[in-house]
Design an enzyme around this catalytic site. Structure first.
Site, PDB file in Angstrom:
ATOM      1  CE1 TYR A  25     -12.023   4.614  -9.298  1.00 22.48           C
ATOM      2  CE2 TYR A  25     -14.407   4.534  -9.221  1.00 22.48           C
ATOM      3  CZ  TYR A  25     -13.190   4.098  -8.766  1.00 22.48           C
ATOM      4  OH  TYR A  25     -13.123   3.135  -7.792  1.00 22.48           O
TER       5      TYR A  25
ATOM      6  CG  ASP B 231      -2.110   0.891   1.079  1.00 21.12           C
ATOM      7  OD1 ASP B 231      -3.230   0.367   1.152  1.00 21.12           O
ATOM      8  OD2 ASP B 231      -1.937   2.108   0.874  1.00 21.12           O
TER       9      ASP B 231
END
Ligand code: UDP
Length: 333
Positions: free
Chosen positions: A162, A44
């Site tokens: 998106y 991450d």
């Protein structure tokens, strides 16, 4: 709580790699996997996730994380080599975030997924690609079936980047399945809510709950008649993990969501009444809430027949139960 050595990639085999594992859904997946006795490695970059989301996992000897980006192809490849299965959750999140940072959105979604699929394919790792109901765009053909048309707006309106970038992810994943036999499953996640979800990137329910708990006005955008179907993250996690164990899911695009529809105005009223707060409910025009080019979708409802036929369950928690469980969790924090 997080010794520096924890940020080193610990070289050992893992059952699962969770990209975006410090995010809201990713961290719930990590917890569920560890509870089931699996070992987990997280990548991450902490752009929207947070190590505090992983505080329950941090002490588990079967858990490790590395702070790094899925845009780093060599890191992705190294991590994929260590892991049997991949849950690719790393992506740009939140409508507000997305329209304010379009370059990061497109790059994270397209290049990041390309890196993951490419590395997975070299080792033939079973992979889950998290997609989104946003892909359906402004289609009115509810409930949305996976094979239904997608309807996106103009490329000048950044919201659609998106949907478009996640649609590219879906095309790419299916191409890897068809052309290269990569065992891959694509889940279109509908509005997912639960503890640890941040309202910072625009998501409506954590914002309403924060507003209620601090006595601020509950901000309903537009006329509040637009609807969404909310699912509790715990149920979404169950579905994702069940799909990962199901050979019939391979190569498929699958809606994962709840079919109970609620308007945003009704959601605000429910948060107000269940929390017992004094907040006013305020209608805010879209033009004040978002940049000029913003387009919202009126309804978004999944058809879950495919999900049910594959795993015999679908998310079912109703909106009252969802709000109650989040409020109960928040009061324990
Ligand atoms: N929304 C709202 N108030 C807020 C944040 C969002 O009324 O403070 C609305 C938003 O315009 C949309 C719905 O709630 O109609 C769901 O928004 P969210 O960003 O959570 O998810 P998405 O639009 O991706 O479904």
């Amino acid at each position: 709580m997080y010794p520096p050595s924890m940020t080193e990639l610990r070289i050992r085999p893992y059952d699962y790699l969770v990209t975006g594992g410090a995010g809201f859904i990713g961290s719930h997946l990590c917890e569920a996997l560890l509870r089931r006795g699996h070992s987990v490695l997280v990548i991450d970059d902490l752009s929207t996730g947070s190590l505090s989301n992983l505080s329950v996992c941090a002490d588990n000897p079967d858990f490790s994380y590395v702070v790094g980006s899925v845009l780093d192809a060599s890191l992705v490849s190294e991590a994929v080599d260590l892991c049997d299965r991949i849950l690719h959750m790393a992506a740009a999140v939140g409508v507000e975030n997305i329209i304010r940072r379009p370059v990061e959105t497109i790059e994270a979604n397209v290049k990041g997924t390309e890196n993951v699929l490419n590395a997975a394919c070299k080792k033939m790792r079973r992979t889950f690609i998290a997609s989104t109901s946003e892909v359906y765009g402004k289609s009115n053909d509810v409930p949305f079936r996976e094979d239904g048309d997608i309807v996106l707006g103009a490329t000048q309106r950044s919201r659609w980047s998106y949907a478009c970038s996640k649609a590219i992810d879906e095309f790419l994943a299916q191409a890897y399945w068809k052309d290269k036999d990569l065992p891959v499953i694509i889940g279109r996640l509908f509005n997912t809510v639960g503890l640890r979800q941040s309202g910072r990137y625009g998501m409506v329910l954590p914002r309403f709950i924060d507003q209620a708990l601090t006595g601020k006005p509950i901000t309903v955008y537009g006329d509040g008649k637009q609807t969404r179907c909310f699912s509790l993250v715990d149920e979404i996690v169950e579905c994702v993990l069940a799909l990962m164990d199901n050979d019939d899911a391979l190569g498929k695009v699958i809606n994962i969501g709840c079919t109970q529809e609620v308007s945003i105005g009704e959601l605000a009223r429910k948060v107000k009444s269940i929390s017992g707060c004094e907040s006013e409910i305020e209608l805010i025009p879209y033009s004040e809430a978002y940049p000029d080019d913003f387009e919202d979708m009126r309804r978004r409802v999944p058809d879950v027949a495919l999900l049910r036929s594959l795993i015999g369950m679908v998310p079912e928690a109703g909106i009252n139960q969802i709000i109650e469980s989040i409020l109960a969790g928040r009061s324990e924090e």
